[in-house]
Design an enzyme around this catalytic site. Structure first.
Site, short mmCIF file in Angstrom:
data_model
loop_
_atom_site.label_atom_id
_atom_site.label_comp_id
_atom_site.label_asym_id
_atom_site.label_seq_id
_atom_site.Cartn_x
_atom_site.Cartn_y
_atom_site.Cartn_z
CE LYS A 91 -4.06 -1.97 2.45
NZ LYS A 91 -4.75 -1.71 3.64
CG ASN A 112 -7.62 0.93 -0.40
OD1 ASN A 112 -7.74 1.79 -0.83
ND2 ASN A 112 -8.24 0.49 0.46
CG ASP A 127 -7.77 0.57 3.91
OD1 ASP A 127 -8.72 -0.02 3.24
OD2 ASP A 127 -6.55 0.42 3.84
N GLY A 150 -2.00 1.08 17.65
CA GLY A 150 -1.31 0.80 16.60
C GLY A 150 -0.98 2.22 15.81
N GLY A 152 0.63 1.78 12.40
CA GLY A 152 1.06 1.25 11.05
C GLY A 152 0.13 1.80 10.17
N GLY A 153 0.00 1.53 8.83
CA GLY A 153 -0.61 2.19 7.63
C GLY A 153 -2.25 1.88 7.90
CG ASN A 173 2.62 1.42 18.11
OD1 ASN A 173 1.83 0.42 17.54
ND2 ASN A 173 3.74 1.55 17.17
CE1 TYR A 241 -10.36 -8.62 6.38
CE2 TYR A 241 -11.20 -10.77 6.19
CZ TYR A 241 -10.27 -9.78 5.72
OH TYR A 241 -9.79 -9.94 4.45
P1 ATR Z 1 -0.38 -2.14 8.98
O1 ATR Z 1 0.44 -1.17 7.85
O2 ATR Z 1 -1.07 -3.20 8.41
O3 ATR Z 1 -1.10 -1.34 9.97
P2 ATR Z 1 2.22 -2.43 10.33
O4 ATR Z 1 2.80 -1.09 9.57
O5 ATR Z 1 3.00 -3.68 10.28
O6 ATR Z 1 0.95 -3.04 9.41
O7 ATR Z 1 1.92 -2.24 11.84
C1 ATR Z 1 1.37 -3.34 12.44
C2 ATR Z 1 0.92 -2.63 14.06
O8 ATR Z 1 0.69 -3.73 14.91
C3 ATR Z 1 1.77 -1.92 14.63
O9 ATR Z 1 1.47 -0.93 15.22
C4 ATR Z 1 2.77 -2.84 15.42
O10 ATR Z 1 3.33 -2.28 16.65
P3 ATR Z 1 5.07 -2.02 16.49
O11 ATR Z 1 4.90 -0.60 15.74
O12 ATR Z 1 5.25 -1.63 17.72
O13 ATR Z 1 5.64 -2.84 15.53
C5 ATR Z 1 1.69 -3.60 16.11
N1 ATR Z 1 2.06 -4.88 16.74
C6 ATR Z 1 2.10 -6.07 15.83
N2 ATR Z 1 2.22 -7.02 16.80
C7 ATR Z 1 2.10 -6.56 18.16
C8 ATR Z 1 2.19 -7.09 19.43
N3 ATR Z 1 2.41 -8.24 19.47
N4 ATR Z 1 1.75 -6.32 20.35
C9 ATR Z 1 1.63 -5.13 20.23
N5 ATR Z 1 1.65 -4.54 19.22
C10 ATR Z 1 1.70 -5.15 17.90
#
Ligand code: ATR
Length: 302
Positions: A91, A112, A127, A150, A152-153, A173, A241
């Site tokens: 993305k 997306n 999204d 979170g 991320g994207g 986060n 989901y």
């Molecule tokens: P996307 O773009 O789909 O949001 P991403 O950039 O990989 O995917 O983001 C994943 C999110 O899930 C991040 O906020 C990640 O936290 P970090 O920035 O600390 O990595 C979070 N995440 C993934 N596994 C996690 C866990 N076990 N506990 C808490 N947060 C988690």
């Protein structure tokens, strides 16, 4: 049922055989690019809408390896595709490769939903709108304070959409620096420490999980105790989901909060792309919902 997008649009009615639509020289083509892509439910949804609306169209999964997105987009455009959805992990790169972007895509920092128009790639991000539309469909009012877990994207798209609809956004986060960077990119919002957010939950109207926690049902977070401070009117939404009832949503439901799972977001975010490529704006109706819910149930992901 809606109509074609304009006088130059190809006829929408495909030749039906049984409950399928025959592919012919006028079939409109779209698909979803991802790596891996075989888990995507988008083909099932779009092809269902093609059948329901008797659109002469087909929507296919397109496995594209990281690093090959640019080549894939050029090839698909040259092959006459009308556009594509783009999912993980492409993305952000799709955003960089677009010739034009909608304001929403700029805010989200990701694209997306792409359209190929006369050799140009036009990118949108649906999204955030899909997430908000789904909340509204579940009777959640988009107002007050929203805490997003979170950075991320997915978190960015959701946070931007909630801000644009007037919510005060809080971000927490696991990696604090990413939350700080997200608030900076959004131009507003407040960072809460990952260990502190449960103590601030009483101030929130909405809690959103935009992390990958809960995906595949693997999640040993002690959600029930983390949710202890939630106030009565709290709504809890998950963008995950698979499964529909994540450990977070199960805990939230047991505590009596309104919960919204991620399946409706998938359906709502898909509508705009379908309209762009196939000329009809489909409804996020019960039938669309059932077809995906039944598929998830068949795979043990209820
Ligand atoms: P996307 O773009 O789909 O949001 P991403 O950039 O990989 O995917 O983001 C994943 C999110 O899930 C991040 O906020 C990640 O936290 P970090 O920035 O600390 O990595 C979070 N995440 C993934 N596994 C996690 C866990 N076990 N506990 C808490 N947060 C988690």
């Amino acid at each position: 049922m809606g109509g074609a997008s304009g006088p130059s649009a190809a006829p929408l009615l495909g030749k039906t055989e049984g409950d399928g639509v025959t592919i012919d020289g006028r079939t409109r083509l779209a698909g979803v690019i991802g790596w891996p892509v075989d888990h995507s439910r988008s083909p099932m949804l779009h092809n269902h809408w093609c059948r329901v609306h008797q659109v002469n169209g087909a929507y296919v999964p397109l496995p594209v390896k990281p690093g090959q997105l640019e080549m894939a987009l050029k090839g698909l455009a040259a092959a006459g595709f009308r556009g594509v959805n783009v999912t993980i992990p492409h993305k952000e790169e799709a955003f960089r490769l677009c010739d034009e972007l909608t304001e929403t895509a700029r805010r989200a920092g990701a694209a997306n939903t792409l359209r190929f128009v006369e050799g140009r790639v036009i990118g949108d991000c649906t999204d955030g709108t899909g997430f908000c539309d789904n909340l509204l469909a579940h009777g959640v009012r988009l107002e007050g304070r929203a805490l997003i877990l979170g950075a991320g994207g997915a978190a960015r798209a959701v946070a931007a959409a909630l801000q644009d609809r007037g919510c005060e956004v809080f971000i927490s986060n696991r990696t604090a620096s990413r939350a700080e960077a997200l608030v900076q990119a959004l131009g507003a919002g407040t960072v809460l420490d990952w260990t502190d957010w449960p103590s601030r939950l009483g101030e929130m109207n909405l809690l959103v999980n935009a992390t990958s926690l809960g995906m595949g049902g693997r999640d040993d977070t002690a959600w029930s105790s983390l949710l202890q401070k939630g106030q009565e009117g709290l709504s809890v939404a998950d963008i995950v989901y698979t499964p529909r009832q994540t450990p977070l949503l199960k805990a939230a439901q047991e505590r009596g909060f309104r919960t919204v799972d991620g399946l409706g977001m998938l359906i709502c975010q898909a509508r705009a792309g379908f309209q762009e490529w196939f000329g009809v704006l489909p409804e996020a109706d019960e039938a669309s919902f059932d077809i995906l819910a039944q598929d998830l149930a068949r795979h043990g992901l209820s």
